[in-house]
Scaffold this active site. Structure first.
Site, PDB file in Angstrom:
ATOM      1  N   HIS A  61      38.113  47.323  30.708  1.00  0.00           N
ATOM      2  CA  HIS A  61      39.382  46.922  31.748  1.00  0.00           C
ATOM      3  C   HIS A  61      38.777  47.231  32.951  1.00  0.00           C
ATOM      4  CE1 HIS A  61      42.998  49.065  33.560  1.00  0.00           C
ATOM      5  NE2 HIS A  61      43.133  47.675  33.412  1.00  0.00           N
ATOM      6  N   ARG A  62      38.971  46.031  33.609  1.00  0.00           N
ATOM      7  CA  ARG A  62      38.371  45.818  35.192  1.00  0.00           C
ATOM      8  C   ARG A  62      36.863  46.028  35.080  1.00  0.00           C
ATOM      9  NH1 ARG A  62      43.276  49.262  37.989  1.00  0.00           N
ATOM     10  NH2 ARG A  62      44.983  48.477  36.490  1.00  0.00           N
ATOM     11  N   GLU A  77      38.069  42.382  31.155  1.00  0.00           N
ATOM     12  CA  GLU A  77      39.289  41.866  31.836  1.00  0.00           C
ATOM     13  C   GLU A  77      39.346  42.192  33.372  1.00  0.00           C
ATOM     14  OE1 GLU A  77      43.252  43.039  33.436  1.00  0.00           O
ATOM     15  OE2 GLU A  77      41.558  44.276  33.438  1.00  0.00           O
ATOM     16  N   ASP A  97      41.382  41.169  37.439  1.00  0.00           N
ATOM     17  CA  ASP A  97      42.634  40.568  37.886  1.00  0.00           C
ATOM     18  C   ASP A  97      42.194  39.958  39.343  1.00  0.00           C
ATOM     19  OD1 ASP A  97      44.091  42.771  36.588  1.00  0.00           O
ATOM     20  OD2 ASP A  97      42.691  44.040  37.403  1.00  0.00           O
ATOM     21  N   HIS A 120      42.652  44.089  41.945  1.00  0.00           N
ATOM     22  CA  HIS A 120      43.990  44.503  41.261  1.00  0.00           C
ATOM     23  C   HIS A 120      45.143  44.480  41.909  1.00  0.00           C
ATOM     24  CE1 HIS A 120      47.096  47.107  39.180  1.00  0.00           C
ATOM     25  NE2 HIS A 120      46.694  46.290  38.206  1.00  0.00           N
ATOM     26  N   GLU A 173      43.368  38.132  34.393  1.00  0.00           N
ATOM     27  CA  GLU A 173      44.952  38.394  34.647  1.00  0.00           C
ATOM     28  C   GLU A 173      45.283  37.889  36.039  1.00  0.00           C
ATOM     29  OE1 GLU A 173      48.324  42.142  35.008  1.00  0.00           O
ATOM     30  OE2 GLU A 173      46.334  42.769  34.071  1.00  0.00           O
ATOM     31  N   LYS A 207      47.398  38.072  39.156  1.00  0.00           N
ATOM     32  CA  LYS A 207      48.260  38.865  39.685  1.00  0.00           C
ATOM     33  C   LYS A 207      49.241  38.225  40.749  1.00  0.00           C
ATOM     34  CE  LYS A 207      47.314  42.876  38.202  1.00  0.00           C
ATOM     35  NZ  LYS A 207      48.392  43.627  37.242  1.00  0.00           N
ATOM     36  N   ASP A 214      38.965  51.436  29.720  1.00  0.00           N
ATOM     37  CA  ASP A 214      38.099  51.781  30.826  1.00  0.00           C
ATOM     38  C   ASP A 214      36.763  52.253  30.553  1.00  0.00           C
ATOM     39  OD1 ASP A 214      40.359  51.425  32.551  1.00  0.00           O
ATOM     40  OD2 ASP A 214      41.114  53.442  32.597  1.00  0.00           O
TER      41      ASP A 214
END
Length: 220
Positions: free
Chosen positions: A6-7, A33, A35, A48, A95, A97, A215
């Site tokens: 995640h990120r 992943e 953003d 993000h 993703e 945003k 994470d």
């Protein structure tokens, strides 16, 4: 089951940075992943929030007011940089945003597929704003779509059916065995987020999901 950072590896390294992405793969992630927003000069940059305040030290303001050069100077990578660091056959979840970034992101994906540096099946583009997913579908049907939801898994299923999405990305606390079965019967992948504690990871793994976004990819 895919292990997705995640990120990047947000639990270990500052999120959405080159270091974080590299750390995720070092810790055994199959993919990352990230953003995306647009810079002032309309480049896809990886961050993000709509402002830099939370994640960047000694900087403040809206991402859209920083040029891509200024973004890079303060540690915000471009989507192109993220593409370049992916190991072979790694999975990438983009993703979106900022809806205005959609066309730029589609163009970047198409470019890297043409260059044979990535395959469509190794990318999914997700968004909470489902209009973004509709736009991508109209621009390029080959791009796999992920329907993000934080609170309504049934609505996400209906929308995924409507646009022939690749995957549904529910908040993990929404999961039920009945829903997983229905998704699989309709050939949707389930990528769930953000699962961090050992107890929650065990809980989610028991459902037989297709991917877990965490994470801490090393815990998966």
């Amino acid at each position: 089951m895919l292990k997705i950072g995640h990120r990047g590896a947000k639990g270990h390294v500052p999120e959405n940075t080159i270091e974080s992405f590299l750390k995720a793969f070092e810790l055994g992630a199959h993919g990352i992943e990230l953003d995306v927003h647009l810079s002032a000069d309309e480049e896809a940059v990886v961050i993000h929030d709509e402002t830099v305040d939370r994640t960047i030290k000694n900087a403040a303001g809206f991402v859209k007011d920083f040029t891509v050069a200024e973004c890079q100077k303060i540690g915000i990578p471009t989507l192109v940089e993220a593409f370049h660091l992916l190991p072979e056959n790694a999975f990438l979840n983009i993703e979106i945003k900022e809806p205005k970034a959609t066309k730029t992101i589609v163009a970047e994906i198409e470019k890297f597929v043409r260059l044979k540096e990535i395959n469509y099946q190794n990318i999914v583009v997700s968004a909470f704003n489902w209009e973004v997913l509709k736009e991508i579908k109209a621009l390029n049907e080959a791009i796999q779509l992920g329907v993000l939801t934080e609170n309504n898994i049934e609505a996400a299923f209906e929308f995924a059916t409507k646009i022939k999405a690749y995957s549904i990305h529910p908040y993990f606390k929404l999961l039920t065995q009945e829903f997983i079965q229905k998704a699989k019967e309709n050939e949707f992948k389930i990528h769930t987020w953000t699962v961090n504690s050992p107890e929650d990871i065990t809980f989610v793994k028991n459902f037989g999901v297709d991917a877990i976004i965490s994470d801490f990819p090393d815990r998966l």
